[in-house]
Design a protein around this motif. Structure first.
Motif, PDB file in Angstrom:
ATOM      1  N   PHE A 216      -4.741   6.290  -9.498  1.00 38.08           N
ATOM      2  CA  PHE A 216      -5.297   6.492  -8.161  1.00 38.08           C
ATOM      3  C   PHE A 216      -5.837   7.922  -7.974  1.00 38.08           C
ATOM      4  O   PHE A 216      -6.053   8.359  -6.846  1.00 38.08           O
ATOM      5  CB  PHE A 216      -4.250   6.186  -7.092  1.00 38.08           C
ATOM      6  CG  PHE A 216      -3.754   4.752  -7.146  1.00 38.08           C
ATOM      7  CD1 PHE A 216      -4.643   3.701  -7.318  1.00 38.08           C
ATOM      8  CD2 PHE A 216      -2.394   4.469  -7.051  1.00 38.08           C
ATOM      9  CE1 PHE A 216      -4.195   2.383  -7.383  1.00 38.08           C
ATOM     10  CE2 PHE A 216      -1.938   3.159  -7.110  1.00 38.08           C
ATOM     11  CZ  PHE A 216      -2.842   2.110  -7.284  1.00 38.08           C
TER      12      PHE A 216
ATOM     13  N   VAL B 215      -6.861   0.132  -2.197  1.00 39.55           N
ATOM     14  CA  VAL B 215      -5.991   1.051  -2.940  1.00 39.55           C
ATOM     15  C   VAL B 215      -6.172   2.469  -2.397  1.00 39.55           C
ATOM     16  O   VAL B 215      -7.214   2.802  -1.827  1.00 39.55           O
ATOM     17  CB  VAL B 215      -6.313   1.039  -4.452  1.00 39.55           C
ATOM     18  CG1 VAL B 215      -6.011  -0.327  -5.075  1.00 39.55           C
ATOM     19  CG2 VAL B 215      -7.761   1.436  -4.705  1.00 39.55           C
TER      20      VAL B 215
ATOM     21  N   PHE C 214       0.841  -1.203   0.000  1.00 42.82           N
ATOM     22  CA  PHE C 214       0.000   0.000   0.000  1.00 42.82           C
ATOM     23  C   PHE C 214       0.871   1.246   0.000  1.00 42.82           C
ATOM     24  O   PHE C 214       0.572   2.223  -0.697  1.00 42.82           O
ATOM     25  CB  PHE C 214      -0.944  -0.009   1.201  1.00 42.82           C
ATOM     26  CG  PHE C 214      -2.006   1.056   1.127  1.00 42.82           C
ATOM     27  CD1 PHE C 214      -3.197   0.810   0.474  1.00 42.82           C
ATOM     28  CD2 PHE C 214      -1.817   2.305   1.701  1.00 42.82           C
ATOM     29  CE1 PHE C 214      -4.182   1.797   0.380  1.00 42.82           C
ATOM     30  CE2 PHE C 214      -2.781   3.288   1.619  1.00 42.82           C
ATOM     31  CZ  PHE C 214      -3.972   3.036   0.958  1.00 42.82           C
TER      32      PHE C 214
ATOM     33  N   ASP D 175     -11.264  -0.843  -4.717  1.00 47.90           N
ATOM     34  CA  ASP D 175     -11.559  -0.658  -6.132  1.00 47.90           C
ATOM     35  C   ASP D 175     -12.666  -1.622  -6.562  1.00 47.90           C
ATOM     36  O   ASP D 175     -13.232  -2.345  -5.737  1.00 47.90           O
ATOM     37  CB  ASP D 175     -10.300  -0.799  -6.985  1.00 47.90           C
ATOM     38  CG  ASP D 175      -9.701  -2.204  -6.952  1.00 47.90           C
ATOM     39  OD1 ASP D 175     -10.381  -3.146  -6.484  1.00 47.90           O
ATOM     40  OD2 ASP D 175      -8.548  -2.362  -7.396  1.00 47.90           O
TER      41      ASP D 175
ATOM     42  N   LYS E 168       2.098   2.070  -3.430  1.00 46.42           N
ATOM     43  CA  LYS E 168       1.045   2.706  -4.234  1.00 46.42           C
ATOM     44  C   LYS E 168       0.904   4.191  -3.863  1.00 46.42           C
ATOM     45  O   LYS E 168       0.766   5.057  -4.739  1.00 46.42           O
ATOM     46  CB  LYS E 168      -0.285   1.976  -4.040  1.00 46.42           C
ATOM     47  CG  LYS E 168      -0.349   0.594  -4.680  1.00 46.42           C
ATOM     48  CD  LYS E 168      -1.709  -0.047  -4.450  1.00 46.42           C
ATOM     49  CE  LYS E 168      -1.867  -1.324  -5.266  1.00 46.42           C
ATOM     50  NZ  LYS E 168      -0.905  -2.372  -4.909  1.00 46.42           N
TER      51      LYS E 168
END
Length: 393
Positions: free
Chosen positions: A270, A106, A48, A100, A51
């Motif tokens: 994102f 996410v 995570f 998601d 990301k």
């Protein structure tokens, strides 16, 4: 999201430890926190984090490539402050912790701002929560306290004498963030000064300390300039729009330039799709979008379920955006087996001598309400309020 650490924290948690956390805040600041502290931090995986890092670095890169003339369009004429800077000193990027369409956890960009946040308090909170729960110390990945303070000094104080640098706010003692001002004073040796107390002689600004007028060379600005017109009976010697001999940290124009204004311009997996309200396509469904004023603060004016009737009433459509809704993931399990949602704010300081901003600390807001903002939480819930994230090493 890391079962091992979540289980350990929940097993070690007690009301006594929560009270100790609040008591230590009061001991360090001389007052309790006005905003609610969550009982718990959150624990996020290395995946995570990667990301988050990828998204935030992409956003920073895109901001750096935006033409100055394009960013300048965001600043309302009545809010334009002279002597703008090439870049801001701070950047705060807010991500929702979301699911998601495939159910994967996410980050999703919610908003961002070139405005300082709780840089002082969040470092203090990290020190306190790791004292109360020692196992968290091994998860800390932020700078050591003295190095952290030095980084803040380089950005806020610079080469000035701290005596000639102030934290500027309007009625600071009444602000929810007053505990942050107190810690910032301790860390940096600067004074917090109310805008109404500023003295002006020609182009020079001063504040009074022990009966003496002290010149102000740098202003660590915590005033949201756009909010000043809403304060009845406000009397000041100094107007932001006047040209004065001070350096702004960060310059007030950046509050507008890096804000929801640039969300429709950003591209990343994102970053949820956003439109200026004036450009909202007819083939998009209103039910999939949130309506937000461009320059609101702390969730003010956000409409989670806009209707065409509401939109038709808005005259200044250029000052609103429509942002695609995201699904916050209720993944943070409390001691009663219930789950909270959260947003994480990455707090960057941008030294003028550096090419890129540097991540210094994070801030987490936890909720069980529809809006992830500490003001919208139910008073009897737990695992809600302000906190921080620890990441898998």
């Amino acid at each position: 999201m890391i079962t091992k650490y979540r289980s350990q924290f929940n097993q070690e948690f007690s009301e006594e430890k929560y009270q100790k956390t609040k008591d230590l805040v009061k001991e360090e600041t001389g007052q309790g926190s006005v905003f609610r502290l969550s009982e718990s931090p959150i624990f996020l995986t290395k995946d995570f984090w990667e990301k988050l890092d990828d998204a935030s670095q992409s956003i920073i890169s895109q901001i750096k490539q935006m033409p100055e003339e394009e960013l300048r369009k965001a600043v309302p004429n009545h809010c334009n402050v002279p002597n703008d800077t090439q870049k801001p000193h701070f950047l705060a990027i807010d991500f929702g912790i979301c699911q998601d369409e495939n159910g994967k956890i996410v980050p999703k960009l919610i908003e961002l701002q070139a405005f300082p946040s709780l840089f002082g308090f969040q470092k203090l909170y990290e020190e306190i929560i790791t004292e109360v729960y020692p196992f968290l110390d091994a998860l800390k990945n932020s700078l050591p306290k003295e190095e952290y303070i030095q980084k803040l000094k380089e950005v806020i104080v610079g080469d000035e004498n701290p005596e000639n640098v102030i934290l500027l706010e309007i009625y600071p003692e009444k602000q929810k963030t007053a505990v942050d001002f107190i810690i910032t004073e301790k860390y940096l040796g600067i004074k917090t000064v109310c805008l109404t107390k500023i003295k002006k002689e020609c182009k020079k600004l001063f504040y009074e300390n022990d009966g003496q007028l002290i010149p102000i060379n740098r202003i660590y600005n915590r005033v949201i300039f756009d909010e000043l017109d809403k304060i009845e009976g406000l009397e000041t010697e100094f107007d932001f729009r006047e040209e004065v001999d001070v350096e702004w940290v960060t310059h007030p124009n950046w509050f507008f330039k890096i804000s929801k204004y640039i969300l429709p311009k950003l591209k990343h997996e994102f970053v949820p799709k956003s439109y200026y309200l004036s450009d909202f396509p007819q083939n998009e469904s209103l039910e999939n979008f949130v309506l937000k004023p461009l320059f609101s603060f702390a969730g003010s004016g956000v409409n989670l379920n806009p209707t065409q009737e509401v939109i038709n009433e808005i005259k200044d459509k250029n000052n609103y955006i429509m942002q695609r809704k995201v699904d916050y993931a209720p993944v943070f399990k409390d001691i009663n087996g219930e789950f909270s949602k959260a947003e994480i704010r990455l707090l960057f300081a941008w030294n003028p001598k550096s090419e890129n901003p540097e991540l210094l600390v994070n801030l987490v807001r936890m909720t069980k309400a529809a809006m992830v903002n500490v003001d919208f939480n139910k008073k009897d819930a737990i695992w809600i309020g302000s906190s921080m994230a620890f990441f898998e090493q």
